[in-house]
Write a protein that holds these residues in place. Structure first.
Motif, PDB file in Angstrom:
ATOM      1  N   VAL A  22       0.910  -4.622   1.712  1.00 59.11           N
ATOM      2  CA  VAL A  22       1.219  -5.387   0.512  1.00 59.11           C
ATOM      3  C   VAL A  22       2.523  -4.931  -0.119  1.00 59.11           C
ATOM      4  CG1 VAL A  22       0.451  -5.890  -1.840  1.00 59.11           C
ATOM      5  CG2 VAL A  22      -1.197  -5.918   0.033  1.00 59.11           C
ATOM      6  N   ALA A  23       2.703  -3.585  -0.202  1.00 57.15           N
ATOM      7  CA  ALA A  23       3.824  -3.055  -0.977  1.00 57.15           C
ATOM      8  C   ALA A  23       4.685  -2.057  -0.219  1.00 57.15           C
ATOM      9  CB  ALA A  23       3.283  -2.393  -2.248  1.00 57.15           C
ATOM     10  N   GLY A  24       4.366  -1.754   1.033  1.00 57.03           N
ATOM     11  CA  GLY A  24       5.194  -0.832   1.803  1.00 57.03           C
ATOM     12  C   GLY A  24       5.082   0.608   1.369  1.00 57.03           C
ATOM     13  N   LEU A  25       3.920   1.007   0.871  1.00 55.96           N
ATOM     14  CA  LEU A  25       3.780   2.329   0.255  1.00 55.96           C
ATOM     15  C   LEU A  25       2.643   3.140   0.865  1.00 55.96           C
ATOM     16  CD1 LEU A  25       4.110   1.044  -3.413  1.00 55.96           C
ATOM     17  CD2 LEU A  25       5.883   2.126  -2.058  1.00 55.96           C
ATOM     18  N   ALA A  26       2.351   2.930   2.127  1.00 59.84           N
ATOM     19  CA  ALA A  26       1.178   3.560   2.733  1.00 59.84           C
ATOM     20  C   ALA A  26       1.185   5.075   2.615  1.00 59.84           C
ATOM     21  CB  ALA A  26       1.072   3.148   4.203  1.00 59.84           C
ATOM     22  N   SER A  27       2.321   5.709   2.895  1.00 55.47           N
ATOM     23  CA  SER A  27       2.360   7.170   2.935  1.00 55.47           C
ATOM     24  C   SER A  27       2.131   7.813   1.574  1.00 55.47           C
ATOM     25  CB  SER A  27       3.699   7.654   3.499  1.00 55.47           C
ATOM     26  OG  SER A  27       3.801   7.356   4.874  1.00 55.47           O
ATOM     27  N   LEU A  28       2.389   7.085   0.506  1.00 56.29           N
ATOM     28  CA  LEU A  28       2.133   7.642  -0.825  1.00 56.29           C
ATOM     29  C   LEU A  28       0.643   7.687  -1.140  1.00 56.29           C
ATOM     30  CD1 LEU A  28       5.008   6.236  -3.071  1.00 56.29           C
ATOM     31  CD2 LEU A  28       4.797   8.474  -1.998  1.00 56.29           C
ATOM     32  N   ILE A  29      -0.181   7.073  -0.284  1.00 54.61           N
ATOM     33  CA  ILE A  29      -1.633   7.164  -0.408  1.00 54.61           C
ATOM     34  C   ILE A  29      -2.198   8.137   0.617  1.00 54.61           C
ATOM     35  CG2 ILE A  29      -3.811   5.891  -0.357  1.00 54.61           C
ATOM     36  CD1 ILE A  29      -2.043   5.059  -2.653  1.00 54.61           C
ATOM     37  N   SER A  30      -1.805   7.960   1.875  1.00 58.80           N
ATOM     38  CA  SER A  30      -2.417   8.730   2.962  1.00 58.80           C
ATOM     39  C   SER A  30      -1.938  10.175   3.023  1.00 58.80           C
ATOM     40  CB  SER A  30      -2.149   8.036   4.300  1.00 58.80           C
ATOM     41  OG  SER A  30      -0.763   7.783   4.473  1.00 58.80           O
TER      42      SER A  30
END
Length: 257
Positions: A22-30
């Motif tokens: 959705v927002a291109g921010l996967a690594s900021l979660i995982s």
């Protein structure tokens, strides 16, 4: 790995898959979730890259309508993503772990700040459409070069690489947000995959953490394209950006304290 840690990584993977598509921010979660289980930063980064391959698989499998008619463009951009992913992986493998730990807070802070100041994707798409109409043949060397450079960052660390790539695609190509997201998912998936292949043989991947995170990423990536058509992206980006800045401060205190 304990059962709570396993479940944490599955949930983090679902969240990363959703916000990644959705927002291109996967690594900021995982990435923070991997750190929370006690995995060292460098190992967490390569483990994260391997798991995010499944995010790309899920996202691309759900994005076929948006990718229709984009084959030639995909070939060019995927080649740039492949080359950039290789360069980024080599840079990471040559970086001492102590240097990486000190660099990560700055990477996360810069990515979070970029998210806060980025203009809404629909504005970028409208501006890109106008530029494309004025210069219909100005593709693709600048676009390919930009994709290559962003893919280097994606292969090295990757937090907010999707934001940078999506903004580039919208500005240069003038495609809609769903189409830009789909292209971004394919190209970053290629960059992640080639980097992950190198890490699998040459880096300290925590395979017990890859499994639950990959399961979550596959589910989240599969659901993400549908969510991307409905979610209020500006609010989501701001919330994640603020959380990212907090994480950067925390990691910085640990690295330099």
């Amino acid at each position: 790995m304990s059962v709570p840690e396993f479940l944490l990584l599955v949930l983090a993977g679902v969240g990363a898959g959703l916000v990644g598509t959705v927002a291109g921010l996967a690594s900021l979660i995982s990435y923070p979730a991997l750190l929370a289980t006690g995995i060292p930063p460098l190992s967490a980064n390569v483990t994260n890259t391997v798991a995010l391959v499944f995010n790309g698989i899920g996202a691309v499998s759900a994005s076929r309508p948006e990718l229709t008619g984009q084959r030639d463009r995909l070939v060019r951009l995927s080649a740039a993503g492949l080359a950039g992913g290789v360069v980024g992986a080599v840079l990471l493998l040559l970086t001492p772990s102590s240097a990486f730990e000190k660099l990560v807070p700055f990477l996360i802070a810069a990515a979070s700040a970029a998210i806060l100041v980025q203009r809404p994707p629909r504005e970028l798409a409208a501006e890109g459409a106008a530029a494309q109409a004025a210069h219909p043949h100005r593709d693709h060397w600048g676009l390919v070069l930009g994709t290559f450079l962003i893919s280097i960052y994606g292969g090295y660390f990757g937090a907010a690489a999707g934001v940078l790539m999506l903004a580039t695609f919208l500005l240069v190509m003038g495609v809609g947000v769903p189409q830009g997201n789909a292209l971004k998912n394919v190209v970053l998936g290629v960059a992640n995959s080639v980097a992950a292949l190198g890490y699998a043989f040459l880096a300290d991947v925590d395979w017990t953490a890859v499994l639950p995170l990959a399961i979550g990423c596959l589910v989240g990536g599969r659901l993400g394209p549908g969510v991307a058509r409905r979610v209020p992206q500006v609010l989501l980006r701001r919330l994640i950006a603020v959380a990212g800045l907090g994480l950067a401060v925390h990691l910085g205190l640990d690295a330099f304290g």
